[in-house]
Design an enzyme around this catalytic site. Sequence first.
Site, short mmCIF file in Angstrom:
data_model
loop_
_atom_site.label_atom_id
_atom_site.label_comp_id
_atom_site.label_asym_id
_atom_site.label_seq_id
_atom_site.Cartn_x
_atom_site.Cartn_y
_atom_site.Cartn_z
N SER A 9 89.41 57.58 -116.01
CA SER A 9 88.58 58.64 -116.58
C SER A 9 87.12 58.41 -116.21
O SER A 9 86.49 57.45 -116.65
CB SER A 9 88.73 58.67 -118.10
N HIS A 34 90.52 61.33 -113.32
CA HIS A 34 90.66 62.11 -114.56
C HIS A 34 89.27 62.61 -114.95
O HIS A 34 88.33 61.84 -115.10
CB HIS A 34 91.26 61.22 -115.65
N ASP A 36 87.11 64.73 -117.54
CA ASP A 36 87.10 65.22 -118.92
C ASP A 36 86.01 66.24 -119.15
O ASP A 36 84.83 65.90 -119.12
CB ASP A 36 86.87 64.04 -119.88
N MET A 38 84.24 68.65 -121.85
CA MET A 38 84.09 68.84 -123.30
C MET A 38 83.03 69.90 -123.56
O MET A 38 81.96 69.88 -122.94
CB MET A 38 83.65 67.53 -123.95
N HIS A 67 90.92 67.68 -117.35
CA HIS A 67 91.36 67.75 -118.76
C HIS A 67 90.35 68.60 -119.52
O HIS A 67 89.24 68.15 -119.80
CB HIS A 67 91.44 66.31 -119.30
N MET A 69 88.90 70.01 -122.62
CA MET A 69 88.79 69.96 -124.09
C MET A 69 87.81 71.07 -124.46
O MET A 69 86.65 70.84 -124.81
CB MET A 69 88.32 68.58 -124.52
N MET A 138 97.68 62.85 -126.36
CA MET A 138 96.44 62.15 -126.66
C MET A 138 96.77 60.99 -127.60
O MET A 138 97.39 61.18 -128.64
CB MET A 138 95.43 63.09 -127.34
N GLY A 143 87.53 63.53 -127.52
CA GLY A 143 86.10 63.69 -127.75
C GLY A 143 85.23 62.55 -127.25
O GLY A 143 84.11 62.79 -126.83
N PHE A 144 85.76 61.32 -127.28
CA PHE A 144 84.93 60.18 -126.88
C PHE A 144 85.79 59.13 -126.20
O PHE A 144 86.96 58.96 -126.56
CB PHE A 144 84.28 59.54 -128.11
N GLY A 145 85.18 58.40 -125.27
CA GLY A 145 85.85 57.25 -124.69
C GLY A 145 85.69 56.06 -125.63
O GLY A 145 84.93 56.12 -126.60
N GLY A 146 86.43 54.99 -125.35
CA GLY A 146 86.23 53.73 -126.06
C GLY A 146 86.85 53.63 -127.44
O GLY A 146 86.57 52.69 -128.17
N ASP A 176 96.51 59.42 -122.80
CA ASP A 176 95.06 59.33 -122.65
C ASP A 176 94.42 58.79 -123.93
O ASP A 176 94.54 59.41 -124.99
CB ASP A 176 94.55 60.76 -122.35
N GLY A 178 92.40 54.78 -125.15
CA GLY A 178 92.60 53.41 -125.64
C GLY A 178 93.61 52.60 -124.87
O GLY A 178 94.23 51.69 -125.44
N GLY A 198 89.65 55.01 -119.29
CA GLY A 198 88.21 55.09 -119.02
C GLY A 198 87.60 53.71 -119.13
O GLY A 198 87.30 53.07 -118.12
N SER A 199 87.47 53.22 -120.35
CA SER A 199 86.86 51.90 -120.57
C SER A 199 87.64 50.81 -119.86
O SER A 199 87.05 49.87 -119.31
CB SER A 199 86.84 51.58 -122.07
C1 DX5 Z 1 88.81 61.31 -124.63
C2 DX5 Z 1 89.05 61.57 -123.17
C3 DX5 Z 1 89.56 60.39 -122.45
C4 DX5 Z 1 88.63 59.21 -122.46
C5 DX5 Z 1 89.47 57.96 -122.42
O1 DX5 Z 1 88.63 62.49 -125.30
O2 DX5 Z 1 90.00 62.61 -123.00
O3 DX5 Z 1 89.99 60.71 -121.14
O4 DX5 Z 1 87.71 59.21 -121.42
O5 DX5 Z 1 88.66 56.87 -122.53
P1 DX5 Z 1 89.19 55.43 -122.98
O6 DX5 Z 1 90.20 55.00 -121.98
O7 DX5 Z 1 87.94 54.60 -123.00
O8 DX5 Z 1 89.80 55.59 -124.37
ZN ZN Z 2 90.94 62.91 -120.98
#
Ligand code: DX5
Ligand code: ZN
Length: 221
Positions: A9, A34, A36, A38, A67, A69, A138, A143-146, A176, A178, A198-199
């Site tokens: 991501s 990927h 994202d 938003m 993706h 959102m 999901m 909404g957020f990574g990490g 997708d 964590g 992502g992370s």
């Molecule tokens: C969250 C995104 C993910 C996000 C995943 O809303 O859809 O794609 O970037 O990030 P990690 O892998 O850090 O949870």
């Molecule tokens: Zn995503």
Amino acid sequence: MRKNILAPSMLSADFKILGEQLKQTEEAGAQYIHFDVMDGIFVPSISFGMPVLSSVKGFTDQVLDVHLMVTEPIRYIKDFAACGADIITIHLEACEDPGKTLDEIHACGVRAGISIKPGTPVEALLPYLEQADMFLIMSVEPGFGGQAFIPESLGRIRELRDMLNERGLEKDVEVDGGIYHSNVAEVLDAGANVIVSGSGVYKGDIRKNTAGFMEILRNHE
Ligand code: DX5
Ligand code: ZN
């Protein structure tokens, strides 16, 4: 044999050296990017959109996995297709008519995915099992990574894979949120074959992180 795919991501990348980082994921074996999107309404945050996608298109040979959102994504399908999306995934919860939105994606010559948030029952995907090419579970609130992987997601992946198998449908199941080296095997064993991280890819040594994922993915094919 089902092929396992890594979709790093981009949301977790360092945008001032984005190209360089994308190349590193490609060289270490990641097949997808990927992407994202938003809108600040369907999810609280705002990320990036069409101009960034156009700029990334063709820079690597990776598949662009978009993706959305976004509330009522049907408004933007043609735009994202024109900017080079190879796959467009919409949220079931964001659409007045998910089936019509999937049709619109196909009409643009793009592969169509449909996603559900952690609180949406897996059975809500039943009407779209034939129509969609990919299903995204999901494993965090979008909404957020990490964020931390929600453990109940494993049962939901299994349930979806069973629903597909019962109907003889060999389709992609993407997960997708964590996912790291430490838990990706469980996600694959539950029935997923497209792994977003992502992370887990972008924090630290990108090449090493990607290669580590690819080794686990190959060992689970
Ligand atoms: C969250 C995104 C993910 C996000 C995943 O809303 O859809 O794609 O970037 O990030 P990690 O892998 O850090 O949870
Ligand atoms: Zn995503």
